[in-house]
Design a protein around this motif. Structure first.
Motif, mmCIF file in Angstrom:
data_model
loop_
_atom_site.group_PDB
_atom_site.id
_atom_site.type_symbol
_atom_site.label_atom_id
_atom_site.label_comp_id
_atom_site.label_asym_id
_atom_site.label_seq_id
_atom_site.Cartn_x
_atom_site.Cartn_y
_atom_site.Cartn_z
ATOM 1 N N GLY A 156 -7.243 0.763 13.101
ATOM 2 C CA GLY A 156 -7.607 0.838 11.689
ATOM 3 C C GLY A 156 -7.403 -0.502 11.009
ATOM 4 O O GLY A 156 -8.257 -0.974 10.249
ATOM 5 N N VAL A 157 -6.277 -1.122 11.324
ATOM 6 C CA VAL A 157 -5.991 -2.422 10.716
ATOM 7 C C VAL A 157 -7.019 -3.460 11.157
ATOM 8 O O VAL A 157 -7.579 -4.196 10.337
ATOM 9 N N ALA A 159 -9.990 -2.906 12.200
ATOM 10 C CA ALA A 159 -11.284 -2.554 11.617
ATOM 11 C C ALA A 159 -11.387 -3.080 10.190
ATOM 12 O O ALA A 159 -12.399 -3.676 9.801
ATOM 13 N N ILE A 160 -10.334 -2.888 9.446
ATOM 14 C CA ILE A 160 -10.409 -3.308 8.052
ATOM 15 C C ILE A 160 -10.417 -4.828 7.940
ATOM 16 O O ILE A 160 -11.112 -5.398 7.091
ATOM 17 N N LEU A 161 -9.678 -5.480 8.824
ATOM 18 C CA LEU A 161 -9.713 -6.950 8.818
ATOM 19 C C LEU A 161 -11.124 -7.436 9.149
ATOM 20 O O LEU A 161 -11.606 -8.422 8.585
ATOM 21 N N LYS A 163 -14.062 -5.737 8.689
ATOM 22 C CA LYS A 163 -14.946 -5.469 7.551
ATOM 23 C C LYS A 163 -14.674 -6.491 6.456
ATOM 24 O O LYS A 163 -15.583 -7.157 5.960
ATOM 25 N N GLY A 164 -13.418 -6.592 6.090
ATOM 26 C CA GLY A 164 -13.006 -7.623 5.146
ATOM 27 C C GLY A 164 -13.665 -7.519 3.789
ATOM 28 O O GLY A 164 -14.329 -6.534 3.469
ATOM 29 N N SER A 189 -11.509 -15.185 12.203
ATOM 30 C CA SER A 189 -10.370 -15.100 11.288
ATOM 31 C C SER A 189 -9.678 -13.748 11.425
ATOM 32 O O SER A 189 -8.435 -13.677 11.528
ATOM 33 N N ASN A 193 -5.810 -13.189 12.841
ATOM 34 C CA ASN A 193 -4.788 -12.516 12.040
ATOM 35 C C ASN A 193 -4.242 -11.296 12.765
ATOM 36 O O ASN A 193 -3.031 -11.063 12.782
ATOM 37 N N THR A 196 -1.994 -12.259 15.719
ATOM 38 C CA THR A 196 -0.700 -12.774 15.257
ATOM 39 C C THR A 196 0.198 -11.618 14.843
ATOM 40 O O THR A 196 1.381 -11.557 15.215
ATOM 41 N N ALA A 197 -0.379 -10.687 14.064
ATOM 42 C CA ALA A 197 0.428 -9.566 13.565
ATOM 43 C C ALA A 197 0.863 -8.646 14.690
ATOM 44 O O ALA A 197 1.946 -8.055 14.637
ATOM 45 N N TYR A 198 0.010 -8.515 15.715
ATOM 46 C CA TYR A 198 0.331 -7.577 16.797
ATOM 47 C C TYR A 198 0.718 -8.271 18.104
ATOM 48 O O TYR A 198 0.568 -7.677 19.186
#
Lengths: 201, 201, 201, 201
Positions: A156-157, A159-161, A163-164, A189, A193, A196-198
């Motif tokens: 989900g995260v 996906a949203i990144l 779509k942006g 991008s 991101n 890095t987060a995961y």
DNA sequence: AATGAATGAGCTTTCATTCAT
DNA sequence: CATGAATGAAAGCTCATTCAT
């Protein structure tokens, strides 16, 4: 045989009607306009579709199929970054296409009258994309390439990144269809991101 | 003085009309319904607004102001995580409110007829939010709390993480207004992801 | 032979169409409905009948024949009261049947468009009945059983006494098809009244 | 005041619409025709009546009132024969008028769609007439002028004798509006027959 | 300035009727 | 000949908009 011809004619109606609905929106599009553009009469339209609402639903169903097909690419065995970029590019391209965006706009216009449409669109588009990401992320997590104990949430995260803001602005009609270059930048991008987060701990 | 009365009456029209537009959508809402709800006559409506489109535009403008006001909270000097959570909570609450979502839906319905509306909404809502985030992120970067050399871009990323899937599903009509608890969860997740991705090197 | 088949097919059309016209009335009955019920196509209908009006006329003509057949009973040599009751029962049964009443209603609906229909119905139904009564009453008068120097007029009176309020209410749709018992009562009352009024001096 | 004007306009609509319905029948009469004849627009029609059916019902209601008024004559203290002839003349004149006959035809056309209409017509016309006859016959019976122990039933018989074949042929469209002379003949005949049948023993 | 009444234009839908096959 | 497909014409109804008062 006759059925084939009927199907063919029906498809043409769906095509033409889709164009008109896309150009004008549900309300502004009239059965007269569609019939005229078809070169036929209104009564013919009604021989194929019970009413305007039905015709509209058929068009949305058709669009859902089209969009679903755009998300069929198989991910390769490349490294995770390359794979996610490939998947992401595909998703962004599909979701930010005029085809998809205009469909969403029409659905939003009609969502009060028929909330079912939105559900079907979601299942055919966004959810399919997210599921495929989740499947891949689960494997990547198992391989220790990322740390995503809840791969569905992670998907989900991502996906949203992907779509942006772009997608958001697209739906509002603030942006034209993005160029492949633009898509590339956005996807890179987003994936950066995300990784890095995961990152694995 | 007469002008004051006129302004007051105008405000009431805007209020009532907004309710009707929210409930029914642009097309289904009729001038008759609005006038009836107002207790006045249609001709009066036309004394204040040139036509339906104009009235609608006024309502959207009004909503933009309302939404803008929802984003006025000043961030405190607390630590970055707390601050971002506070800002994020405010943004998510504002953007996912029925008020805001319904406005967006109406704008999307009318975006083909009047693309300017979407622009004004974007400037009053999302952009304001993002700018405030950017300003704060710039300071945080300067203080070394995060690594965000391009704070505007970082703000975009944070903004989209905050909106998340929830917001899209809201606009599609797939979700009801989120509870404060739900918002809290979403915001925490978004801020955590953001801070991990933008952690100081 | 081909002609025989054609006639057979035509009869089936008349049958089915009658059902539809009876159920729906002239206007509400559509050629599509009739064709569908027939299992054929509309064009076939038009091969047998020039247009809807023609088809309707054929049905009424057919109904007139049917009703005429219902009035064929031969009176017996019994006493006058018994004979009139027998004749009356037959008339009332025929005229107040759904078949006859519905036909009359349809004719009334169309009487402005085609007054000829009513004339034909009258000749096939009411007039036939009255004529038979007149013939019998003439003989009864000759035998001195009643005093009816103008037997045609007397037959009219008897006919109307037989139809009575019942028939009137049937045509207005205020009463269901009467039971045999109900018919018996009405007929007895009518004949009694008639014989009293036309008793030999 | 404004209400008075509205009522006046409404009445005019009812008048014009009645003419059109009378001339064309329910189905063939169109709202466009009525509006054109009125010199107004269709929308105006719909400002006064929710739909075609409603307008039609209003017309029938109006006709029922008109017919009811035609039956208001008070019987005099003359001898029974004269009185019955007076009452009968009035009833026959009312019931066989174009006004009444056309109303009945329209009601029959619509009786399947709205059986209530027929009931209301019956109550306003035929039943009123019969009740008045019954009231008088009861008194005449009490005075020993006739033998009618069941005056309601007797009234039904008299009513049907008065309507006679004439009325049925009128409803079928087979006869023009009867002249006063014709009515006189019919009434005399009916009353004579009735008085013979119900003579005091 | 406010209103009730009016309307023109147009929309969805239906149906009797006709061709091409 | 029978049919499936097509259609022109029209019907009921609605709505944004404008006058007359």
């Amino acid at each position: 045989m006759s059925q084939a011809i009927r199907d063919q004619r029906r498809d043409r109606i769906v095509q033409v009607a889709r164009d008109v609905f896309f150009e004008e929106g549900f309300n502004a599009a009239t059965m007269s306009t569609i019939a005229a553009r078809l070169g036929g009469s209104k009564a013919t339209l009604y021989a194929y579709f019970k009413n305007k609402e039905d015709l509209f639903d058929a068009i949305i169903a058709d669009q859902c199929q089209v969009i679903e097909k755009l998300l069929m690419l198989e991910e390769e065995g490349a490294d995770i970054r390359t794979t996610l970029i490939d998947l992401g590019r595909e998703m962004v391209t599909a979701m930010s296409s005029d085809q998809s965006v205009r469909t969403m706009q029409l659905i939003i216009e009609e969502s009060r009258r028929n909330p079912e449409l939105a559900r079907r669109f979601d299942e055919a588009g966004p959810q399919v994309g997210t599921e495929r990401l989740a499947a891949y992320l689960a494997k990547a997590h198992a391989r220790g390439e990322i740390s995503a104990p809840d791969p569905v949430h992670a998907a989900g995260v991502l996906a949203i990144l992907l779509k942006g803001e772009l997608f958001f602005r697209r739906v509002l009609g603030l942006e034209p269809e993005p160029t492949p270059e633009r898509i590339e930048t956005e996807v890179q991008s987003a994936v950066t991101n995300f990784l890095t987060a995961y990152a694995p701990k």
